[in-house]
Design an enzyme around this catalytic site. Sequence first.
Site, PDB file in Angstrom:
ATOM      1  N   GLY A  78       0.847  -1.197   0.000  1.00  0.00           N
ATOM      2  CA  GLY A  78       0.000   0.000   0.000  1.00  0.00           C
ATOM      3  C   GLY A  78       0.875   1.236   0.000  1.00  0.00           C
ATOM      4  O   GLY A  78       1.900   1.280  -0.681  1.00  0.00           O
ATOM      5  N   ARG A 132      -1.479 -11.090   0.844  1.00  0.00           N
ATOM      6  CA  ARG A 132      -2.459 -12.152   1.091  1.00  0.00           C
ATOM      7  C   ARG A 132      -3.005 -12.620  -0.263  1.00  0.00           C
ATOM      8  O   ARG A 132      -2.951 -11.860  -1.253  1.00  0.00           O
ATOM      9  CB  ARG A 132      -3.572 -11.655   2.017  1.00  0.00           C
ATOM     10  CG  ARG A 132      -4.268 -10.414   1.520  1.00  0.00           C
ATOM     11  CD  ARG A 132      -5.272  -9.904   2.526  1.00  0.00           C
ATOM     12  NE  ARG A 132      -5.741  -8.572   2.158  1.00  0.00           N
ATOM     13  CZ  ARG A 132      -6.602  -7.874   2.879  1.00  0.00           C
ATOM     14  NH1 ARG A 132      -7.083  -8.369   3.997  1.00  0.00           N
ATOM     15  NH2 ARG A 132      -6.981  -6.675   2.482  1.00  0.00           N
ATOM     16  N   HIS A 159       5.750   1.961  12.215  1.00  0.00           N
ATOM     17  CA  HIS A 159       4.980   2.600  13.279  1.00  0.00           C
ATOM     18  C   HIS A 159       5.075   1.664  14.491  1.00  0.00           C
ATOM     19  O   HIS A 159       5.095   0.445  14.327  1.00  0.00           O
ATOM     20  CB  HIS A 159       3.531   2.773  12.824  1.00  0.00           C
ATOM     21  CG  HIS A 159       2.629   3.491  13.795  1.00  0.00           C
ATOM     22  ND1 HIS A 159       3.083   4.430  14.699  1.00  0.00           N
ATOM     23  CD2 HIS A 159       1.294   3.414  13.982  1.00  0.00           C
ATOM     24  CE1 HIS A 159       2.056   4.889  15.402  1.00  0.00           C
ATOM     25  NE2 HIS A 159       0.962   4.288  14.987  1.00  0.00           N
ATOM     26  N   GLN A 185       2.964   2.755   2.289  1.00  0.00           N
ATOM     27  CA  GLN A 185       4.366   2.570   2.682  1.00  0.00           C
ATOM     28  C   GLN A 185       5.010   1.395   1.946  1.00  0.00           C
ATOM     29  O   GLN A 185       6.156   1.471   1.528  1.00  0.00           O
ATOM     30  CB  GLN A 185       4.480   2.343   4.193  1.00  0.00           C
ATOM     31  CG  GLN A 185       4.157   3.561   5.032  1.00  0.00           C
ATOM     32  CD  GLN A 185       5.139   4.710   4.836  1.00  0.00           C
ATOM     33  OE1 GLN A 185       6.332   4.516   4.760  1.00  0.00           O
ATOM     34  NE2 GLN A 185       4.619   5.911   4.745  1.00  0.00           N
ATOM     35  N   SER A 233       0.475  39.878   7.610  1.00  0.00           N
ATOM     36  CA  SER A 233       0.242  41.323   7.795  1.00  0.00           C
ATOM     37  C   SER A 233       0.054  41.640   9.273  1.00  0.00           C
ATOM     38  O   SER A 233      -0.268  40.757  10.072  1.00  0.00           O
ATOM     39  CB  SER A 233      -1.009  41.746   7.025  1.00  0.00           C
ATOM     40  OG  SER A 233      -2.157  41.192   7.652  1.00  0.00           O
ATOM     41  N   GLY A 262       3.651   7.342   1.771  1.00  0.00           N
ATOM     42  CA  GLY A 262       4.512   6.595   0.872  1.00  0.00           C
ATOM     43  C   GLY A 262       4.788   7.315  -0.433  1.00  0.00           C
ATOM     44  O   GLY A 262       5.907   7.262  -0.954  1.00  0.00           O
TER      45      GLY A 262
HETATM   46  P1  NDP Z   1      -2.025   0.628   3.581  1.00  0.00           P
HETATM   47  O1  NDP Z   1      -3.403   0.555   4.113  1.00  0.00           O
HETATM   48  O2  NDP Z   1      -1.714   1.609   2.511  1.00  0.00           O
HETATM   49  O3  NDP Z   1      -1.505  -0.798   3.087  1.00  0.00           O
HETATM   50  C1  NDP Z   1      -2.332  -1.812   2.810  1.00  0.00           C
HETATM   51  C2  NDP Z   1      -1.518  -2.977   2.261  1.00  0.00           C
HETATM   52  O4  NDP Z   1      -1.499  -4.021   3.219  1.00  0.00           O
HETATM   53  C3  NDP Z   1      -2.155  -3.496   1.002  1.00  0.00           C
HETATM   54  O5  NDP Z   1      -1.165  -3.978   0.125  1.00  0.00           O
HETATM   55  C4  NDP Z   1      -3.007  -4.628   1.563  1.00  0.00           C
HETATM   56  O6  NDP Z   1      -3.223  -5.615   0.624  1.00  0.00           O
HETATM   57  C5  NDP Z   1      -2.079  -5.167   2.638  1.00  0.00           C
HETATM   58  N1  NDP Z   1      -2.805  -5.951   3.630  1.00  0.00           N
HETATM   59  C6  NDP Z   1      -3.938  -5.611   4.289  1.00  0.00           C
HETATM   60  N2  NDP Z   1      -4.306  -6.590   5.147  1.00  0.00           N
HETATM   61  C7  NDP Z   1      -3.396  -7.580   4.979  1.00  0.00           C
HETATM   62  C8  NDP Z   1      -3.232  -8.855   5.558  1.00  0.00           C
HETATM   63  N3  NDP Z   1      -4.079  -9.307   6.476  1.00  0.00           N
HETATM   64  N4  NDP Z   1      -2.183  -9.620   5.159  1.00  0.00           N
HETATM   65  C9  NDP Z   1      -1.311  -9.167   4.245  1.00  0.00           C
HETATM   66  N5  NDP Z   1      -1.402  -7.947   3.669  1.00  0.00           N
HETATM   67  C10 NDP Z   1      -2.441  -7.181   4.029  1.00  0.00           C
HETATM   68  O7  NDP Z   1      -1.046   0.807   4.823  1.00  0.00           O
HETATM   69  P2  NDP Z   1      -0.039   1.994   5.106  1.00  0.00           P
HETATM   70  O8  NDP Z   1       1.065   1.951   4.121  1.00  0.00           O
HETATM   71  O9  NDP Z   1      -0.805   3.265   5.336  1.00  0.00           O
HETATM   72  O10 NDP Z   1       0.516   1.539   6.543  1.00  0.00           O
HETATM   73  C11 NDP Z   1       1.471   0.515   6.681  1.00  0.00           C
HETATM   74  C12 NDP Z   1       2.304   0.806   7.909  1.00  0.00           C
HETATM   75  O11 NDP Z   1       3.011   2.043   7.722  1.00  0.00           O
HETATM   76  C13 NDP Z   1       1.471   0.995   9.177  1.00  0.00           C
HETATM   77  O12 NDP Z   1       2.213   0.469  10.253  1.00  0.00           O
HETATM   78  C14 NDP Z   1       1.357   2.519   9.296  1.00  0.00           C
HETATM   79  O13 NDP Z   1       1.134   2.958  10.618  1.00  0.00           O
HETATM   80  C15 NDP Z   1       2.739   2.926   8.805  1.00  0.00           C
HETATM   81  N6  NDP Z   1       2.857   4.297   8.309  1.00  0.00           N
HETATM   82  C16 NDP Z   1       1.975   4.782   7.382  1.00  0.00           C
HETATM   83  C17 NDP Z   1       2.115   6.060   6.885  1.00  0.00           C
HETATM   84  C18 NDP Z   1       1.207   6.578   5.823  1.00  0.00           C
HETATM   85  O14 NDP Z   1       1.334   7.760   5.493  1.00  0.00           O
HETATM   86  N7  NDP Z   1       0.308   5.814   5.230  1.00  0.00           N
HETATM   87  C19 NDP Z   1       3.185   6.948   7.361  1.00  0.00           C
HETATM   88  C20 NDP Z   1       4.121   6.312   8.262  1.00  0.00           C
HETATM   89  C21 NDP Z   1       3.918   5.034   8.728  1.00  0.00           C
HETATM   90  P3  NDP Z   1      -4.633  -5.822  -0.154  1.00  0.00           P
HETATM   91  O15 NDP Z   1      -4.336  -5.382  -1.543  1.00  0.00           O
HETATM   92  O16 NDP Z   1      -4.889  -7.258   0.004  1.00  0.00           O
HETATM   93  O17 NDP Z   1      -5.654  -4.965   0.558  1.00  0.00           O
END
Ligand code: NDP
Length: 304
Positions: free
Chosen positions: A25, A47, A107, A27, A251, A133
């Site tokens: 996703g 997954r 995080h 990150q 201002s 990201g």
């Molecule tokens: P996202 O929601 O963007 O990422 C989702 C991803 O995780 C997708 O690829 C999704 O796959 C996958 N996923 C969801 N559930 C599962 C599962 N059960 N098993 C395997 N994969 C799974 O997450 P973020 O990038 O926002 O966050 C990731 C980490 O980064 C967190 O710890 C967050 O706190 C941290 N973080 C995030 C920031 C941000 O700006 N977003 C900034 C700094 C840190 P699918 O396609 O199957 O849904």
Amino acid sequence: MRILTDADADPALLTDKRVAVVGYGSQGRAHALNLRDSGADVVVGLRPGAQSGDRARADGFRPTPVADAAAGADIVALLAPDETHGAIYRDELASVLEPGATLLFAHGLAIHYRLIEPRPDLDVVMAAPKGPGRAVRSEYEARRGLPALIAVAQDTSGHARATALSYACALGAGRAAVLETSFAEECEADLFNEQAVLWGAVPELITAGYDTLVHAGFSPEIAYLECVTEVKLLADLLYAKGIAGMREAISNTAEFGALLGGRRMVGEDARAEMRRVLAEVKEGAPVRALLADAAAGYPRLRAS
Ligand code: NDP
Ligand code: MG
């Protein structure tokens, strides 16, 4: 606080190391691409049937089930949503992680609130870019970087901190600034800020200001320009010059308005409420609420 950069890091700790990125996703994609361009051997774990699989394949990865990606990896970066970390670790990672592997987070939540009790032989570290990201990737491509925080929760190898620093630098953060913190500090400050300042309070203040003008008969366009659009002006000034520099740049009329209104809108009541929010964060109530919402299929999140 000492600011670390590329000069403090050992890139060899990442070069040709197998890094499994779990989740593709916000990150996950940025980490996978930046790490690959920095010389790591990156595999993506998803997954079955993941929506983000196509994107990973388009970027040249061959996503595999999470457990397959993690087996044989030197570093496993858990970059799925925080509330899923407990189940992913328990069901897919705990039994397949290599002895002595590094479990890495962006995080501190899953470790700080004990969603995961990591195996004692693992190194457990954080490399948390301070931004989405998309920016982690675009800054890297522009040969710059976003600042990042690093922390160590478990150091079995003796080089957990060095691994976290190399990883942060491979994301590009060493071109900007890497700051050291703890899982507790990063996590509690982040959860506090989400509610009390950034995503909770600031948008609510903006909305309340807009509503007040529109309900009093002002045109929505003017109210929007004033209360919403100009927030960018404030953010840019604040980022470039800090609070005092921002006041210098506006201002006299605006500066005087700030003097009259600031403490009136955010007074002792708001500060007392902030202390209550912080106490709740430390005690864990918001994380329990998030986990309960996730378990029920996110009714509260969806209604928001
Ligand atoms: P996202 O929601 O963007 O990422 C989702 C991803 O995780 C997708 O690829 C999704 O796959 C996958 N996923 C969801 N559930 C599962 C599962 N059960 N098993 C395997 N994969 C799974 O997450 P973020 O990038 O926002 O966050 C990731 C980490 O980064 C967190 O710890 C967050 O706190 C941290 N973080 C995030 C920031 C941000 O700006 N977003 C900034 C700094 C840190 P699918 O396609 O199957 O849904
Ligand atoms: Mg944050």
